[in-house]
Scaffold this motif. Structure first.
Motif, PDB file in Angstrom:
ATOM      1  N   ILE A   1      71.654 -86.381  15.126  1.00 29.54           N
ATOM      2  CA  ILE A   1      71.850 -88.028  15.539  1.00 29.54           C
ATOM      3  C   ILE A   1      73.392 -88.305  15.189  1.00 29.54           C
ATOM      4  O   ILE A   1      73.539 -88.230  13.834  1.00 29.54           O
ATOM      5  N   PHE A   2      74.058 -89.150  16.091  1.00 33.52           N
ATOM      6  CA  PHE A   2      75.255 -89.615  15.636  1.00 33.52           C
ATOM      7  C   PHE A   2      75.787 -90.699  16.645  1.00 33.52           C
ATOM      8  O   PHE A   2      75.313 -90.907  17.652  1.00 33.52           O
ATOM      9  N   ALA A   3      76.775 -91.528  16.377  1.00 30.31           N
ATOM     10  CA  ALA A   3      77.236 -92.637  16.976  1.00 30.31           C
ATOM     11  C   ALA A   3      78.829 -92.566  17.695  1.00 30.31           C
ATOM     12  O   ALA A   3      79.628 -92.684  16.856  1.00 30.31           O
ATOM     13  N   PRO A   4      78.876 -91.979  18.701  1.00 32.41           N
ATOM     14  CA  PRO A   4      80.259 -91.591  19.264  1.00 32.41           C
ATOM     15  C   PRO A   4      80.854 -92.940  19.817  1.00 32.41           C
ATOM     16  O   PRO A   4      81.982 -92.862  19.840  1.00 32.41           O
ATOM     17  N   ALA A   5      80.219 -94.009  19.928  1.00 31.85           N
ATOM     18  CA  ALA A   5      80.738 -95.283  20.250  1.00 31.85           C
ATOM     19  C   ALA A   5      79.916 -96.331  19.525  1.00 31.85           C
ATOM     20  O   ALA A   5      78.808 -96.104  19.347  1.00 31.85           O
ATOM     21  N   PRO A   6      80.514 -97.572  19.213  1.00 31.47           N
ATOM     22  CA  PRO A   6      79.792 -98.763  18.703  1.00 31.47           C
ATOM     23  C   PRO A   6      78.558 -98.901  19.426  1.00 31.47           C
ATOM     24  O   PRO A   6      78.490 -99.118  20.788  1.00 31.47           O
ATOM     25  N   GLY A   7      77.500 -98.942  18.619  1.00 35.58           N
ATOM     26  CA  GLY A   7      76.159 -99.245  19.408  1.00 35.58           C
ATOM     27  C   GLY A   7      75.458 -98.098  20.322  1.00 35.58           C
ATOM     28  O   GLY A   7      74.353 -98.202  20.818  1.00 35.58           O
ATOM     29  N   GLU A   8      76.352 -97.051  20.362  1.00 34.77           N
ATOM     30  CA  GLU A   8      75.809 -96.008  20.997  1.00 34.77           C
ATOM     31  C   GLU A   8      75.087 -94.578  20.067  1.00 34.77           C
ATOM     32  O   GLU A   8      75.985 -94.204  19.504  1.00 34.77           O
ATOM     33  N   LEU A   9      73.816 -94.438  20.366  1.00 30.27           N
ATOM     34  CA  LEU A   9      73.274 -93.305  19.614  1.00 30.27           C
ATOM     35  C   LEU A   9      73.376 -91.995  20.398  1.00 30.27           C
ATOM     36  O   LEU A   9      72.637 -92.346  21.465  1.00 30.27           O
ATOM     37  N   LYS A  10      73.772 -90.972  19.911  1.00 32.74           N
ATOM     38  CA  LYS A  10      73.530 -89.825  20.929  1.00 32.74           C
ATOM     39  C   LYS A  10      72.294 -89.056  19.781  1.00 32.74           C
ATOM     40  O   LYS A  10      72.668 -88.810  18.746  1.00 32.74           O
ATOM     41  N   ILE A  11      71.319 -88.581  20.510  1.00 34.24           N
ATOM     42  CA  ILE A  11      70.273 -87.783  19.678  1.00 34.24           C
ATOM     43  C   ILE A  11      70.048 -86.557  20.778  1.00 34.24           C
ATOM     44  O   ILE A  11      69.648 -86.452  21.716  1.00 34.24           O
ATOM     45  N   CYS A  12      70.295 -85.569  19.784  1.00 34.43           N
ATOM     46  CA  CYS A  12      70.065 -84.006  20.441  1.00 34.43           C
ATOM     47  C   CYS A  12      68.965 -83.570  19.602  1.00 34.43           C
ATOM     48  O   CYS A  12      69.085 -82.997  18.390  1.00 34.43           O
ATOM     49  N   ALA A  13      67.761 -83.420  20.212  1.00 33.31           N
ATOM     50  CA  ALA A  13      66.643 -82.946  19.552  1.00 33.31           C
ATOM     51  C   ALA A  13      66.588 -81.413  19.376  1.00 33.31           C
ATOM     52  O   ALA A  13      67.044 -80.901  20.267  1.00 33.31           O
ATOM     53  N   ARG A  14      66.085 -80.900  18.335  1.00 40.87           N
ATOM     54  CA  ARG A  14      66.135 -79.347  17.917  1.00 40.87           C
ATOM     55  C   ARG A  14      67.268 -78.644  18.601  1.00 40.87           C
ATOM     56  O   ARG A  14      67.356 -77.731  19.425  1.00 40.87           O
ATOM     57  N   SER A  15      68.641 -78.964  18.207  1.00 40.00           N
ATOM     58  CA  SER A  15      69.733 -78.513  18.672  1.00 40.00           C
ATOM     59  C   SER A  15      70.562 -77.664  17.818  1.00 40.00           C
ATOM     60  O   SER A  15      70.281 -78.136  16.730  1.00 40.00           O
ATOM     61  N   HIS A  16      71.575 -77.175  18.228  1.00 36.77           N
ATOM     62  CA  HIS A  16      72.570 -76.342  17.170  1.00 36.77           C
ATOM     63  C   HIS A  16      73.744 -77.151  17.178  1.00 36.77           C
ATOM     64  O   HIS A  16      74.246 -77.522  18.301  1.00 36.77           O
ATOM     65  N   ILE A  17      74.559 -76.978  16.249  1.00 37.30           N
ATOM     66  CA  ILE A  17      75.840 -77.521  15.960  1.00 37.30           C
ATOM     67  C   ILE A  17      76.327 -76.485  15.560  1.00 37.30           C
ATOM     68  O   ILE A  17      76.142 -75.878  14.576  1.00 37.30           O
ATOM     69  N   VAL A  18      77.583 -75.947  16.334  1.00 35.41           N
ATOM     70  CA  VAL A  18      78.461 -74.805  16.039  1.00 35.41           C
ATOM     71  C   VAL A  18      79.787 -75.542  15.257  1.00 35.41           C
ATOM     72  O   VAL A  18      80.514 -76.177  15.992  1.00 35.41           O
ATOM     73  N   VAL A  19      80.112 -74.715  14.119  1.00 29.36           N
ATOM     74  CA  VAL A  19      81.251 -75.379  13.604  1.00 29.36           C
ATOM     75  C   VAL A  19      82.155 -74.086  13.105  1.00 29.36           C
ATOM     76  O   VAL A  19      81.668 -72.964  12.811  1.00 29.36           O
ATOM     77  N   LYS A  20      83.497 -74.417  13.416  1.00 25.79           N
ATOM     78  CA  LYS A  20      84.473 -73.401  13.425  1.00 25.79           C
ATOM     79  C   LYS A  20      85.553 -73.708  12.346  1.00 25.79           C
ATOM     80  O   LYS A  20      86.331 -74.827  12.380  1.00 25.79           O
ATOM     81  N   ASP A  21      85.693 -73.205  11.173  1.00 28.02           N
ATOM     82  CA  ASP A  21      86.388 -73.595  10.313  1.00 28.02           C
ATOM     83  C   ASP A  21      86.503 -75.130   9.858  1.00 28.02           C
ATOM     84  O   ASP A  21      87.289 -75.683   9.465  1.00 28.02           O
ATOM     85  N   GLY A  22      85.054 -75.471   9.563  1.00 24.17           N
ATOM     86  CA  GLY A  22      84.860 -76.682   9.243  1.00 24.17           C
ATOM     87  C   GLY A  22      85.049 -77.940  10.084  1.00 24.17           C
ATOM     88  O   GLY A  22      84.696 -78.974  10.004  1.00 24.17           O
ATOM     89  N   ILE A  23      85.070 -77.505  11.518  1.00 19.96           N
ATOM     90  CA  ILE A  23      85.466 -78.457  12.617  1.00 19.96           C
ATOM     91  C   ILE A  23      84.367 -78.108  13.714  1.00 19.96           C
ATOM     92  O   ILE A  23      84.127 -76.848  13.937  1.00 19.96           O
TER      93      ILE A  23
END
Ligand code: GUN
Ligand code: FE
Length: 424
Positions: A11-33
């Motif tokens: 769950i994160f907020a890409p814009a003020p007042g907007e919640l993005k919810i990604c259920a049971r999802s993967h987040i891929v991170v490369k070199d900390g990004i």
């Protein structure tokens, strides 16, 4: 650091007042990004290990844009006073103890541990006037892996003898700390004149010169309390407003970004100056209640295009947890509406959450969101499955902010590096 893959309820907020919810999802991170979020992992990552957090929430790590590391032990004390008396009766004495590096090492270590425990992974921090202790704070934060701007406080007038600097010493020691600690990727110096009443014009000018010479950001306090605003008028009679004092001395976003805590009592001219110089204001709701300072009309400032982040302002606040600052910001905006119905609608939780993540994170760069290209700064939150199991993800998120605490935070990350795992 290479490739990391995390799985959970993101769950994160890409814009003020907007919640993005990604259920049971993967987040891929490369070199900390952050590289991307995927419900189904693309084939190219199919053989990579996945850190699966199950039903837990993965949120951006919290950003505290205004906190006094030296005031943690003072939380909850003397809060029946207003700002100036609170400073004189309590705070200056508490800060004077940091003349002892051994005391500072212990207090700052505890502060850093507590930040991580509460899920704050980036912070803009006031130390004290003391050079050696401030140096220790830089080193402790570096060691812990926390992202921070750290300021040695400058103050050369209107404070007790035991906490007042000689102007030249204040400047020299500030510059020495910049030389020593200015190159670390995560923990960086920020110029920190305490507030206009505690600084002579000569000192403010010299700090402005340092901002120009080193392109350094500035943090201070602005228009927190009516008595303070009146005092600035008396001390700087040739400046039309409080903001003009900082502006005139090059401390208001001219050379590098500026952060001003509070900003409650602002004139139209000041709001225009803040906008024109892209100064960021820091709303510190708990502190404003405790010291009876006032209520920042956050929505009004936002509607004028001003950037507003959130701060704990410990120790005027008794709470380091940014989840609590988020809730207080929402509650205070409701009180403003109740007592002055002409005010526009209160803040939503998603708006205040944005302020404590991507909004405040913008002071650090690409921080506070899980969009591609952002630093993977995260907190992992777990709840009692007997209660959380029956709730939607948005409800679980709200429940954590309102009723959760440090015990719900099981891990923190800054730029992909884990800070404080207590269990799997
Ligand atoms: N103004 C000047 N110093 C301080 C401080 O330490 N805390 C708060 N809240 N306001 C200040
Ligand atoms: Fe403060």
């Amino acid at each position: 650091m290479g490739l990391q893959i995390f799985k959970g309820n993101i769950i994160f907020a890409p814009a003020p007042g907007e919640l993005k919810i990604c259920a049971r999802s993967h987040i891929v991170v490369k070199d900390g990004i952050v590289e991307g979020i995927y419900e189904r992992l693309p084939e190219e990552y199919g053989k990579e290990p996945v850190k699966d957090y199950g039903e837990r929430l993965i949120l951006p790590g919290f950003v505290d844009l205004h906190v006094h590391a030296s005031q943690l032990y003072q939380c909850g004390l003397g809060l029946d006073r207003e700002l100036i008396d609170w400073l004189n009766d309590y705070t200056f004495y508490v800060e004077s103890r940091f003349s002892d590096p051994a005391y500072a090492r212990e207090a700052y270590s505890l502060f850093a541990d507590e930040l991580v425990r509460q899920g704050t992974v980036r912070a803009c921090i006031f130390a004290t006037i003391h050079k050696e202790s401030t140096g220790l704070l830089f080193e402790i934060l570096q060691e812990k892996g926390i992202g921070a701007f750290v300021g040695k406080v400058n103050m050369d007038r209107n404070c007790p003898d035991f906490l007042q600097e000689e102007t030249e010493v204040s400047i020299k020691e500030t510059e020495e700390l910049i030389a020593r600690y200015g190159r670390h990727p995560l923990v960086k110096p920020i110029l920190t004149p305490r507030f206009a009443p505690a600084c002579s014009g000569e000192l403010l000018k010299a700090i402005g010169d340092l901002a120009k010479k080193y392109n350094l950001p500035v943090q201070s306090h602005l228009s927190e309390n009516p008595r303070e605003v009146e005092w600035v008028r008396e001390l700087f009679p040739s400046h039309p407003t409080y903001s003009d004092v900082y502006l005139d001395f090059g401390l208001f976003g001219r050379y590098a970004p500026a952060l001003m805590a509070h900003g409650i009592y602002l004139t139209d001219r000041e709001l225009d100056l803040i906008k024109a110089n892209d100064v960021m204001l820091v709303h510190c709701p708990e502190s404003n209640i405790n010291l009876a300072s006032g209520i920042m009309p956050v929505r009004k400032w936002l509607n004028r295009g001003i950037r507003v982040g959130l701060g704990s302002d410990v120790g005027a606040s008794h709470n380091l947890a940014m989840s609590k600052a988020i809730v207080r910001a929402v509650q205070l905006s409701k009180l403003l509406k109740i007592f002055s119905p002409r005010h526009e609608k209160p803040l939503t939780i998603a708006e205040a959450f944005y302020m404590a993540t991507k909004g405040g994170g913008s002071f650090f760069g690409k921080v506070g969101s899980f969009e591609k290209g952002y630093s993977f700064d995260a907190v992992i939150v777990e709840d009692d499955p007997r209660i959380a199991g029956g709730l939607s993800l948005e409800e679980q998120f709200q429940r954590f902010l309102y009723t959760g605490d440090a015990n719900n935070i099981i891990a923190c990350f800054v730029a992909g590096r884990q800070l404080g795992l207590r269990c799997d």
